[in-house]
Design a protein around this motif. Structure first.
Motif, PDB file in Angstrom:
ATOM      1  N   ALA A  85     -73.513  25.576  35.389  1.00 44.86           N
ATOM      2  CA  ALA A  85     -74.533  26.020  36.344  1.00 44.86           C
ATOM      3  C   ALA A  85     -75.725  26.633  35.616  1.00 44.86           C
ATOM      4  N   GLU A  86     -76.877  26.599  36.279  1.00 47.06           N
ATOM      5  CA  GLU A  86     -78.057  27.279  35.746  1.00 47.06           C
ATOM      6  C   GLU A  86     -77.690  28.755  35.547  1.00 47.06           C
ATOM      7  N   GLY A  87     -78.076  29.317  34.419  1.00 44.85           N
ATOM      8  CA  GLY A  87     -77.768  30.704  34.119  1.00 44.85           C
ATOM      9  C   GLY A  87     -76.442  30.900  33.406  1.00 44.85           C
ATOM     10  N   ALA A  88     -75.617  29.850  33.352  1.00 43.20           N
ATOM     11  CA  ALA A  88     -74.334  29.926  32.643  1.00 43.20           C
ATOM     12  C   ALA A  88     -74.511  29.364  31.235  1.00 43.20           C
ATOM     13  N   ALA A  89     -73.593  29.722  30.357  1.00 46.64           N
ATOM     14  CA  ALA A  89     -73.649  29.239  28.980  1.00 46.64           C
ATOM     15  C   ALA A  89     -72.249  29.183  28.398  1.00 46.64           C
ATOM     16  N   VAL A  90     -72.094  28.316  27.430  1.00 44.09           N
ATOM     17  CA  VAL A  90     -70.885  28.253  26.627  1.00 44.09           C
ATOM     18  C   VAL A  90     -71.285  28.643  25.212  1.00 44.09           C
TER      19      VAL A  90
ATOM     20  N   VAL B  83     -64.192  29.622  21.769  1.00 42.82           N
ATOM     21  CA  VAL B  83     -65.134  29.205  22.800  1.00 42.82           C
ATOM     22  C   VAL B  83     -65.100  30.230  23.924  1.00 42.82           C
ATOM     23  N   ARG B  84     -66.305  30.646  24.360  1.00 43.84           N
ATOM     24  CA  ARG B  84     -66.441  31.569  25.488  1.00 43.84           C
ATOM     25  C   ARG B  84     -67.374  30.932  26.508  1.00 43.84           C
ATOM     26  N   ILE B  85     -67.100  31.182  27.790  1.00 46.67           N
ATOM     27  CA  ILE B  85     -67.960  30.664  28.850  1.00 46.67           C
ATOM     28  C   ILE B  85     -68.313  31.813  29.780  1.00 46.67           C
TER      29      ILE B  85
ATOM     30  N   GLY C  34     -64.396  33.549  30.714  1.00 48.37           N
ATOM     31  CA  GLY C  34     -63.173  33.208  30.007  1.00 48.37           C
ATOM     32  C   GLY C  34     -63.444  32.900  28.555  1.00 48.37           C
ATOM     33  N   GLN C  35     -62.369  32.865  27.790  1.00 48.96           N
ATOM     34  CA  GLN C  35     -62.478  32.514  26.382  1.00 48.96           C
ATOM     35  C   GLN C  35     -61.154  31.962  25.896  1.00 48.96           C
ATOM     36  N   THR C  36     -61.232  31.206  24.811  1.00 42.51           N
ATOM     37  CA  THR C  36     -60.022  30.676  24.188  1.00 42.51           C
ATOM     38  C   THR C  36     -59.538  31.690  23.156  1.00 42.51           C
TER      39      THR C  36
ATOM     40  N   GLY D 103     -58.294  25.747  27.903  1.00 44.69           N
ATOM     41  CA  GLY D 103     -57.912  27.080  28.351  1.00 44.69           C
ATOM     42  C   GLY D 103     -59.074  27.765  29.059  1.00 44.69           C
ATOM     43  N   VAL D 104     -60.294  27.527  28.584  1.00 46.77           N
ATOM     44  CA  VAL D 104     -61.472  28.081  29.232  1.00 46.77           C
ATOM     45  C   VAL D 104     -61.932  27.178  30.358  1.00 46.77           C
ATOM     46  N   ALA D 105     -61.913  25.867  30.109  1.00 45.87           N
ATOM     47  CA  ALA D 105     -62.517  24.933  31.038  1.00 45.87           C
ATOM     48  C   ALA D 105     -61.776  24.786  32.344  1.00 45.87           C
ATOM     49  N   ARG D 106     -60.487  25.058  32.368  1.00 43.34           N
ATOM     50  CA  ARG D 106     -59.717  24.768  33.565  1.00 43.34           C
ATOM     51  C   ARG D 106     -59.126  26.002  34.223  1.00 43.34           C
ATOM     52  N   ARG D 107     -59.778  27.112  34.102  1.00 39.94           N
ATOM     53  CA  ARG D 107     -59.284  28.335  34.742  1.00 39.94           C
ATOM     54  C   ARG D 107     -59.563  28.320  36.202  1.00 39.94           C
TER      55      ARG D 107
END
Length: 125
Positions: free
Chosen positions: A9-14, A84-86, A94-96, A121-125
């Motif tokens: 989403a806009e405003g989000a980052a990995v 990886v953090r999102i 979340g983070q791995t 682990g981060v992508a599918r929470r």
């Protein structure tokens, strides 16, 4: 590479953190990169200092996220520590755990780019 549950989403980052280790170089002297990937851009930093975009790359397209770091950008390490953090600037979603990737000296794999793989682990929470 990693699959996201939904498009970034806009405003989000990995953020992908990549730290290199070599037994012949003090750890403090090794690069510690952070690749920050937003929906339409990416930045690369080494311990807070901006680097040229050629030091690494990243992009988020639909639900697919791809990041690449040439091992030369990490001073040709023997091991790479990855996390990886999102989230957004305001909150972490979340983070791995830290992954340790062991690289064999002199192999073709040591010259290959390191990607953020299996970050489910981060992508599918």
């Amino acid at each position: 590479e990693m699959d996201l549950q939904q498009p970034l989403a806009e405003g989000a980052a990995v953020s992908l953190s990549a730290l290199g280790y070599r037994p012949d170089v003090p750890f403090a002297a090794m690069p510690k990169l952070e690749v920050r990937i937003e929906p339409h851009a990416w930045t690369v930093r080494d311990q807070g200092r901006a680097l040229p975009r050629s030091a690494a790359s990243g992009k988020a397209t639909d639900r697919r996220l791809v990041a690449r770091i040439p091992l030369a950008s990490l001073n040709d390490p023997r091991r790479v520590f990855l996390q990886v953090r999102i989230g957004s600037r305001r909150s972490a979603l979340g983070q791995t755990p830290w992954w340790i990737v062991e690289l064999r000296p002199g192999t073709a794999g040591q010259r290959a780019a390191v990607g953020a793989a299996e970050a489910h682990g981060v992508a599918r929470r």
